[in-house]
Design a protein around this motif. Structure first.
Motif, PDB file in Angstrom:
ATOM      1  N   LYS A  44       9.943 -71.248  57.604  1.00 22.89           N
ATOM      2  CA  LYS A  44      10.484 -71.153  56.306  1.00 22.89           C
ATOM      3  C   LYS A  44      10.889 -70.000  56.079  1.00 22.89           C
ATOM      4  O   LYS A  44      12.001 -69.529  55.566  1.00 22.89           O
ATOM      5  CB  LYS A  44       9.583 -71.726  55.186  1.00 22.89           C
ATOM      6  CG  LYS A  44       9.466 -73.319  55.198  1.00 22.89           C
ATOM      7  CD  LYS A  44       8.632 -73.694  53.957  1.00 22.89           C
ATOM      8  CE  LYS A  44       8.564 -75.157  53.867  1.00 22.89           C
ATOM      9  NZ  LYS A  44       7.715 -75.734  52.848  1.00 22.89           N
ATOM     10  N   THR A  48      14.516 -68.300  55.683  1.00 19.97           N
ATOM     11  CA  THR A  48      15.052 -67.822  54.360  1.00 19.97           C
ATOM     12  C   THR A  48      15.472 -66.301  54.513  1.00 19.97           C
ATOM     13  O   THR A  48      16.515 -66.118  53.885  1.00 19.97           O
ATOM     14  CB  THR A  48      13.671 -67.364  53.326  1.00 19.97           C
ATOM     15  OG1 THR A  48      13.113 -68.883  53.200  1.00 19.97           O
ATOM     16  CG2 THR A  48      14.011 -66.862  52.107  1.00 19.97           C
ATOM     17  N   LYS A  52      19.599 -65.323  53.383  1.00 13.97           N
ATOM     18  CA  LYS A  52      19.910 -64.022  52.715  1.00 13.97           C
ATOM     19  C   LYS A  52      20.687 -63.061  53.473  1.00 13.97           C
ATOM     20  O   LYS A  52      21.571 -62.618  52.828  1.00 13.97           O
ATOM     21  CB  LYS A  52      18.575 -63.470  52.665  1.00 13.97           C
ATOM     22  CG  LYS A  52      17.411 -63.744  51.559  1.00 13.97           C
ATOM     23  CD  LYS A  52      16.254 -62.980  51.454  1.00 13.97           C
ATOM     24  CE  LYS A  52      15.306 -63.576  50.607  1.00 13.97           C
ATOM     25  NZ  LYS A  52      13.959 -62.944  50.284  1.00 13.97           N
ATOM     26  N   TRP A  82      15.495 -78.978  51.953  1.00  9.99           N
ATOM     27  CA  TRP A  82      15.023 -77.714  51.753  1.00  9.99           C
ATOM     28  C   TRP A  82      16.131 -76.620  51.854  1.00  9.99           C
ATOM     29  O   TRP A  82      16.086 -75.761  51.181  1.00  9.99           O
ATOM     30  CB  TRP A  82      13.536 -77.424  52.451  1.00  9.99           C
ATOM     31  CG  TRP A  82      12.910 -76.381  52.249  1.00  9.99           C
ATOM     32  CD1 TRP A  82      11.832 -76.068  51.409  1.00  9.99           C
ATOM     33  CD2 TRP A  82      13.049 -75.061  52.794  1.00  9.99           C
ATOM     34  NE1 TRP A  82      11.500 -74.893  51.307  1.00  9.99           N
ATOM     35  CE2 TRP A  82      12.203 -74.200  52.420  1.00  9.99           C
ATOM     36  CE3 TRP A  82      13.815 -74.388  53.646  1.00  9.99           C
ATOM     37  CZ2 TRP A  82      11.947 -72.721  52.383  1.00  9.99           C
ATOM     38  CZ3 TRP A  82      13.629 -73.156  54.167  1.00  9.99           C
ATOM     39  CH2 TRP A  82      12.816 -72.242  53.535  1.00  9.99           C
ATOM     40  N   SER A  85      18.687 -76.469  49.336  1.00  9.41           N
ATOM     41  CA  SER A  85      18.433 -75.992  47.990  1.00  9.41           C
ATOM     42  C   SER A  85      18.212 -74.459  48.144  1.00  9.41           C
ATOM     43  O   SER A  85      18.431 -73.862  47.053  1.00  9.41           O
ATOM     44  CB  SER A  85      16.926 -76.771  47.634  1.00  9.41           C
ATOM     45  OG  SER A  85      15.774 -76.287  48.521  1.00  9.41           O
ATOM     46  N   HIS A  86      17.600 -73.812  49.098  1.00  9.18           N
ATOM     47  CA  HIS A  86      17.393 -72.454  49.262  1.00  9.18           C
ATOM     48  C   HIS A  86      18.890 -71.784  49.320  1.00  9.18           C
ATOM     49  O   HIS A  86      18.932 -70.535  48.797  1.00  9.18           O
ATOM     50  CB  HIS A  86      16.742 -72.082  50.387  1.00  9.18           C
ATOM     51  CG  HIS A  86      15.139 -72.290  50.115  1.00  9.18           C
ATOM     52  ND1 HIS A  86      14.510 -73.454  49.942  1.00  9.18           N
ATOM     53  CD2 HIS A  86      14.178 -71.178  49.828  1.00  9.18           C
ATOM     54  CE1 HIS A  86      13.096 -72.918  49.487  1.00  9.18           C
ATOM     55  NE2 HIS A  86      13.053 -71.952  49.650  1.00  9.18           N
ATOM     56  N   ARG A  89      20.295 -71.759  45.716  1.00  9.85           N
ATOM     57  CA  ARG A  89      19.722 -70.956  44.999  1.00  9.85           C
ATOM     58  C   ARG A  89      20.110 -69.324  45.353  1.00  9.85           C
ATOM     59  O   ARG A  89      20.267 -68.520  44.510  1.00  9.85           O
ATOM     60  CB  ARG A  89      18.213 -71.016  45.047  1.00  9.85           C
ATOM     61  CG  ARG A  89      17.295 -70.058  44.214  1.00  9.85           C
ATOM     62  CD  ARG A  89      15.820 -70.196  44.805  1.00  9.85           C
ATOM     63  NE  ARG A  89      15.493 -71.609  44.582  1.00  9.85           N
ATOM     64  CZ  ARG A  89      14.128 -72.006  44.919  1.00  9.85           C
ATOM     65  NH1 ARG A  89      13.461 -71.052  45.438  1.00  9.85           N
ATOM     66  NH2 ARG A  89      13.914 -73.152  45.019  1.00  9.85           N
ATOM     67  N   ALA A  90      20.290 -69.109  46.715  1.00  7.47           N
ATOM     68  CA  ALA A  90      20.692 -67.544  47.174  1.00  7.47           C
ATOM     69  C   ALA A  90      21.855 -67.334  46.700  1.00  7.47           C
ATOM     70  O   ALA A  90      22.379 -66.304  46.154  1.00  7.47           O
ATOM     71  CB  ALA A  90      20.366 -67.503  48.538  1.00  7.47           C
TER      72      ALA A  90
END
Length: 244
Positions: A44, A48, A52, A82, A85-86, A89-90
């Motif tokens: 994860k 992530t 980014k 998952w 969703s990330h 959000r980013a």
């Protein structure tokens, strides 16, 4: 209110690499795999960090970022819901941050310098190739295509995806350059033109006048807004072709 307007406008932005490909910063319009895989925290964290970087680069839509992540971590199984969703959000966080940026940021100035180089018959491309070797091959291929149309180019410069990762982390962007005749004197002349164009835009440029050393933008905070009208491959081709 201003933030909401910017975010809504963001929904209309387009991707750099494909003309007409719609940018979808708020929602990934892709049906995730129904199978859910519980990923370890180490995976994860890596995903992530990758998200980014893709988002901060400013070049990719949410759909493209999802594809990039899946390709980067293949054949490892991932929880696609998952990841989506990330990504969303980013992108939301990135849009909120962009609202606070100055109207003209460093990337806009670099894009202006690249436009100038294209006008001077030096192929100047953004985000070209995964590696520098790939970027060089792309420049040489474009040189050949233009030459068949009677359009001469004397050299090239570009930065690749690996260079973007570097500038995001350490605020130094390396720009590869060269000529098409494998002539050191000509290559150095191209390097001087690239350096001059960037200095005219106010950048701190580091270069040792060697054909084997990339030109560097030092102390360069990478800020690029979503939407790529000023940096696309097609834009470069039009300028090189004298159609702009």
């Amino acid at each position: 209110m201003r933030q909401m307007i910017i975010i809504l406008l963001g929904l209309l932005l387009f991707s750099c690499k494909g003309p007409g490909a719609q940018q979808t910063p708020a929602v990934v319009a892709h049906k995730a795999d129904t199978a859910v895989y519980k990923m370890p925290d180490s995976l994860k964290n890596r995903i992530t960090d990758s998200i980014k970087t893709y988002v901060k680069s400013g070049f990719y839509s949410t759909e493209e970022t999802l594809v990039n992540v899946k390709q980067a971590f293949a054949p490892v199984s991932i929880d696609e819901q998952w990841v989506i969703s990330h990504i969303n959000r980013a992108y939301a966080q990135a849009f909120n941050a962009q609202v606070k940026w100055p109207q003209v940021v460093g990337f806009d100035k670099m894009a202006k310098a690249f436009d100038q180089l294209n006008q001077h018959h030096i192929i100047a491309l953004h985000d070209e190739g995964i590696t520098r070797d790939a970027g060089q091959n792309d420049c040489k291929e474009l040189h050949s295509k233009l030459k068949k149309k009677g359009i001469n180019t004397k050299g090239y410069c570009f930065y690749c995806k690996q260079d973007i990762k570097g500038v995001v982390k350490n605020k130094t962007l390396q720009i590869t350059f060269g000529d098409f005749d494998n002539n050191q004197r000509k290559a150095i002349a191209i390097g001087k033109e690239v350096t001059k164009a960037l200095k005219e835009q106010g950048f701190k440029v580091v270069w040792n006048n060697s054909a084997a050393t990339p030109v560097e933008l030092a102390d360069f905070t990478w800020r690029k807004r979503f939407g790529n009208g000023n940096c696309s491959y097609d834009r470069a081709v039009k300028i090189l072709s004298g159609k702009r």
